[in-house]
Design a protein around this motif. Structure first.
Motif, mmCIF file in Angstrom:
data_model
loop_
_atom_site.group_PDB
_atom_site.id
_atom_site.type_symbol
_atom_site.label_atom_id
_atom_site.label_comp_id
_atom_site.label_asym_id
_atom_site.label_seq_id
_atom_site.Cartn_x
_atom_site.Cartn_y
_atom_site.Cartn_z
ATOM 1 N N PHE A 60 0.883 -1.316 0.142
ATOM 2 C CA PHE A 60 0.111 -0.109 -0.240
ATOM 3 C C PHE A 60 0.631 1.238 0.053
ATOM 4 C CE2 PHE A 60 -2.883 -3.337 1.539
ATOM 5 C CZ PHE A 60 -4.069 -2.929 0.949
ATOM 6 N N ASN A 61 1.900 1.271 0.908
ATOM 7 C CA ASN A 61 2.945 2.362 0.637
ATOM 8 C C ASN A 61 2.206 3.843 1.014
ATOM 9 O OD1 ASN A 61 5.104 0.730 0.043
ATOM 10 N ND2 ASN A 61 4.387 0.561 -1.866
ATOM 11 N N TYR A 62 1.132 3.749 1.884
ATOM 12 C CA TYR A 62 0.390 4.940 2.269
ATOM 13 C C TYR A 62 1.428 6.312 2.574
ATOM 14 C CZ TYR A 62 -4.355 3.651 1.318
ATOM 15 O OH TYR A 62 -5.546 3.229 1.019
ATOM 16 N N PHE A 63 2.313 5.864 3.760
ATOM 17 C CA PHE A 63 3.124 6.830 3.978
ATOM 18 C C PHE A 63 4.002 7.616 2.961
ATOM 19 C CE2 PHE A 63 7.331 8.361 5.790
ATOM 20 C CZ PHE A 63 6.818 9.165 6.823
ATOM 21 N N SER A 64 4.886 6.729 2.189
ATOM 22 C CA SER A 64 5.583 7.474 1.123
ATOM 23 C C SER A 64 4.568 7.965 -0.125
ATOM 24 C CB SER A 64 6.588 6.188 0.442
ATOM 25 O OG SER A 64 5.622 5.165 -0.066
ATOM 26 N N ARG A 65 3.701 7.455 -0.332
ATOM 27 C CA ARG A 65 2.577 8.253 -1.137
ATOM 28 C C ARG A 65 2.328 9.480 -0.617
ATOM 29 N NH1 ARG A 65 -1.488 3.857 -1.704
ATOM 30 N NH2 ARG A 65 -2.526 5.052 -2.969
ATOM 31 N N THR A 66 1.841 9.381 0.406
ATOM 32 C CA THR A 66 1.400 10.767 0.936
ATOM 33 C C THR A 66 2.545 12.110 0.940
ATOM 34 O OG1 THR A 66 -0.123 9.387 2.404
ATOM 35 C CG2 THR A 66 0.501 11.928 3.159
ATOM 36 N N HIS A 67 3.743 11.479 0.945
ATOM 37 C CA HIS A 67 4.789 12.582 0.931
ATOM 38 C C HIS A 67 5.467 12.716 -0.358
ATOM 39 C CE1 HIS A 67 3.951 13.419 5.254
ATOM 40 N NE2 HIS A 67 4.016 12.358 5.528
ATOM 41 N N GLY A 68 5.004 12.137 -1.363
ATOM 42 C CA GLY A 68 5.656 12.206 -2.821
ATOM 43 C C GLY A 68 6.788 11.433 -3.007
ATOM 44 N N ILE A 69 6.977 10.639 -2.383
ATOM 45 C CA ILE A 69 8.092 9.788 -2.656
ATOM 46 C C ILE A 69 7.614 8.480 -3.453
ATOM 47 C CG2 ILE A 69 9.880 7.974 -1.689
ATOM 48 C CD1 ILE A 69 9.376 9.503 0.918
ATOM 49 N N PRO A 70 8.282 8.344 -4.610
ATOM 50 C CA PRO A 70 7.914 7.530 -5.754
ATOM 51 C C PRO A 70 8.210 5.896 -5.363
ATOM 52 C CG PRO A 70 9.462 8.883 -6.538
ATOM 53 C CD PRO A 70 9.346 9.131 -5.231
ATOM 54 N N ARG A 71 7.042 5.057 -6.030
ATOM 55 C CA ARG A 71 7.329 3.525 -5.656
ATOM 56 C C ARG A 71 8.317 3.078 -6.162
ATOM 57 N NH1 ARG A 71 7.991 -0.761 -5.135
ATOM 58 N NH2 ARG A 71 6.695 -2.549 -4.863
ATOM 59 N N ASP A 72 8.917 3.336 -7.562
ATOM 60 C CA ASP A 72 10.190 2.998 -8.092
ATOM 61 C C ASP A 72 11.404 3.124 -7.211
ATOM 62 O OD1 ASP A 72 11.241 1.926 -10.679
ATOM 63 O OD2 ASP A 72 12.438 3.704 -10.102
ATOM 64 N N THR A 73 12.048 2.073 -6.957
ATOM 65 C CA THR A 73 12.998 2.519 -6.133
ATOM 66 C C THR A 73 14.262 3.192 -6.476
ATOM 67 O OG1 THR A 73 13.038 -0.160 -5.305
ATOM 68 C CG2 THR A 73 15.132 0.985 -4.932
ATOM 69 N N ALA A 74 14.557 3.226 -7.808
ATOM 70 C CA ALA A 74 15.526 4.128 -8.389
ATOM 71 C C ALA A 74 15.003 5.415 -8.398
ATOM 72 C CB ALA A 74 15.685 3.658 -9.759
ATOM 73 N N GLU A 75 13.778 5.814 -8.637
ATOM 74 C CA GLU A 75 13.407 7.333 -8.600
ATOM 75 C C GLU A 75 13.270 7.862 -6.860
ATOM 76 O OE1 GLU A 75 9.510 7.595 -10.298
ATOM 77 O OE2 GLU A 75 10.362 6.932 -12.448
ATOM 78 N N ALA A 76 12.917 6.814 -6.185
ATOM 79 C CA ALA A 76 13.166 7.238 -4.852
ATOM 80 C C ALA A 76 14.308 7.417 -4.316
ATOM 81 C CB ALA A 76 12.296 6.018 -3.603
ATOM 82 N N LEU A 77 15.184 6.683 -4.604
ATOM 83 C CA LEU A 77 16.718 6.859 -4.202
ATOM 84 C C LEU A 77 16.984 8.334 -4.790
ATOM 85 C CD1 LEU A 77 19.097 5.452 -3.193
ATOM 86 C CD2 LEU A 77 19.657 4.808 -5.405
ATOM 87 N N GLN A 78 16.654 8.707 -5.885
ATOM 88 C CA GLN A 78 17.013 10.189 -6.447
ATOM 89 C C GLN A 78 16.299 11.128 -5.188
ATOM 90 O OE1 GLN A 78 19.265 10.956 -8.697
ATOM 91 N NE2 GLN A 78 19.429 8.939 -8.679
ATOM 92 N N VAL A 79 15.129 10.860 -4.934
ATOM 93 C CA VAL A 79 14.741 11.738 -3.800
ATOM 94 C C VAL A 79 15.681 12.100 -2.543
ATOM 95 C CG1 VAL A 79 12.933 12.158 -1.950
ATOM 96 C CG2 VAL A 79 12.472 11.605 -4.331
ATOM 97 N N LEU A 80 16.300 10.821 -2.140
ATOM 98 C CA LEU A 80 17.225 10.725 -1.216
ATOM 99 C C LEU A 80 18.508 11.370 -1.351
ATOM 100 C CD1 LEU A 80 17.449 6.886 0.249
ATOM 101 C CD2 LEU A 80 16.504 8.915 1.410
ATOM 102 N N LEU A 81 18.779 11.617 -2.608
ATOM 103 C CA LEU A 81 20.224 11.997 -2.979
ATOM 104 C C LEU A 81 19.903 13.682 -3.300
ATOM 105 C CD1 LEU A 81 21.532 9.324 -5.335
ATOM 106 C CD2 LEU A 81 22.393 9.966 -3.008
ATOM 107 N N THR A 82 18.806 14.135 -3.591
ATOM 108 C CA THR A 82 18.688 15.463 -3.994
ATOM 109 C C THR A 82 17.716 16.349 -3.130
ATOM 110 O OG1 THR A 82 16.685 14.806 -5.119
ATOM 111 C CG2 THR A 82 18.814 14.821 -6.348
#
Length: 322
Positions: free
Chosen positions: A103-125
């Motif tokens: 479900f990933n409600y927490f990440s979806r609510t805060h704009g963090i992508p489901r795709d691991t590579a895309e979510a990793l870019q959030v961490l890095l930027t």
């Protein structure tokens, strides 16, 4: 309260759950390692490879992040994210998420992508931003906490997932089968908040801390978590035949319109059993993880936020509000 700053050389300490979601842990680990290597960033992965290991690994990750000025990262579903957040809250460390769950409600609510590579870019930027945390007694919840029938639904849902796999449809039909069985206990509860008390008889009490989930089921006070509050939802006593209708209403985003639903926002609420022969402990689910908890229950907004590395805008939440 000042947010922690992520420097260009800050290391990342990732707690990776091998059992979350549909993507294998080996694939997720490869994406994570390749992404950090390409960015030239130091990291360490703590692999959760057995039951009961996540809490200990989360504490170790936090200790190492504090010593190195690093970021604690949870890679898993809502339960894994909850456990790592519990260890991170109050540590002064920034917190990141690489969602791997159903479900990933927490990440979806805060704009963090489901795709691991895309979510990793959030961490890095991106940099950390304050995120509200809910507490029931001393246990953290980022999405919701519940007792009674809803906790029972979650417990039985895990059995169906283990047998048939993880998907939203399996979760829905597992819930439908559970409520169709009937024989659900009704709780006599005394709830106290904002100087008032209310006695209620209910099969379940649900406390929400996630506006996206509350919007999707159609609760009137879905914006409470964005106003520094939590949202309480209780069902009035209903017959067995009415329960599936309420489940369908929730799936269709119309639960708040049902006459059988009581909801209200609050910042702090105490819940006691309304009878003399009250149970000392009850099963409480926090973000899908169930544990015995001492009564009375104190639901409240944490005085400290979680410093989540996230984008400024959450597209799915904004779309749900329209």
């Amino acid at each position: 309260m000042q947010a922690p700053h992520i420097g260009p050389n800050a290391p990342f300490f990732i707690v990776l759950n091998a059992g979350s979601g549909n993507e294998s842990a080996a694939e997720a680990r490869q994406v994570i390692e390749e992404g950090f290597a390409a960015a030239g960033r130091r990291h360490r992965i703590f692999l959760v490879d057995g039951p009961g290991r996540v809490q200990a690994l989360a504490r170790e990750a936090v200790e190492r992040a504090r010593a190195a000025g690093g970021v604690v990262v949870a890679a898993g579903g809502d339960g894994t994210i909850n456990a790592v957040a519990q260890a991170t809250l109050g540590s002064g460390c920034a917190f990141g998420v690489l969602p791997q769950g159903t479900f990933n409600y927490f990440s979806r609510t805060h704009g963090i992508p489901r795709d691991t590579a895309e979510a990793l870019q959030v961490l890095l930027t991106e940099q950390p931003r304050a995120v509200q945390v809910g507490l029931v007694n001393d246990r953290v919840f980022l999405v919701n906490a519940s007792m009674g029938l809803y906790a029972e639904l979650l417990e039985e849902r895990e059995t169906y997932k283990a047998r048939y796999g993880r998907s939203r449809w399996i979760a829905f039909f597992a819930g439908l089968l559970t409520v169709m069985r009937g024989r659900h206990r009704h709780w006599n509860l005394r709830m106290a908040w904002r100087g008032q008390e209310k006695d209620i008889r209910t099969p379940t009490l649900f406390v929400g801390n996630n506006p996206l989930q509350l919007l999707q089921v159609g609760i009137e006070h879905a914006d409470a978590p964005e106003q520094g509050q939590l949202a309480a939802i209780a069902l009035k006593p209903v017959g067995v035949l009415a329960m599936p209708e309420l489940l369908v209403r929730g799936a269709m985003g119309r639960l708040g319109r049902a006459d059988q639903v009581l909801s209200f926002p609050f910042e702090s609420m105490t819940v006691k059993a309304g009878r003399l022969r009250a149970p000392r402990r009850v099963k409480v689910a926090t973000d899908g993880e169930i544990a015995w908890t001492d009564m009375p229950l104190l639901f409240r907004v944490s005085p400290e936020p979680l410093w989540l590395v996230r984008p400024d805008v959450a597209p799915e939440l904004e779309a749900a509000k329209q």
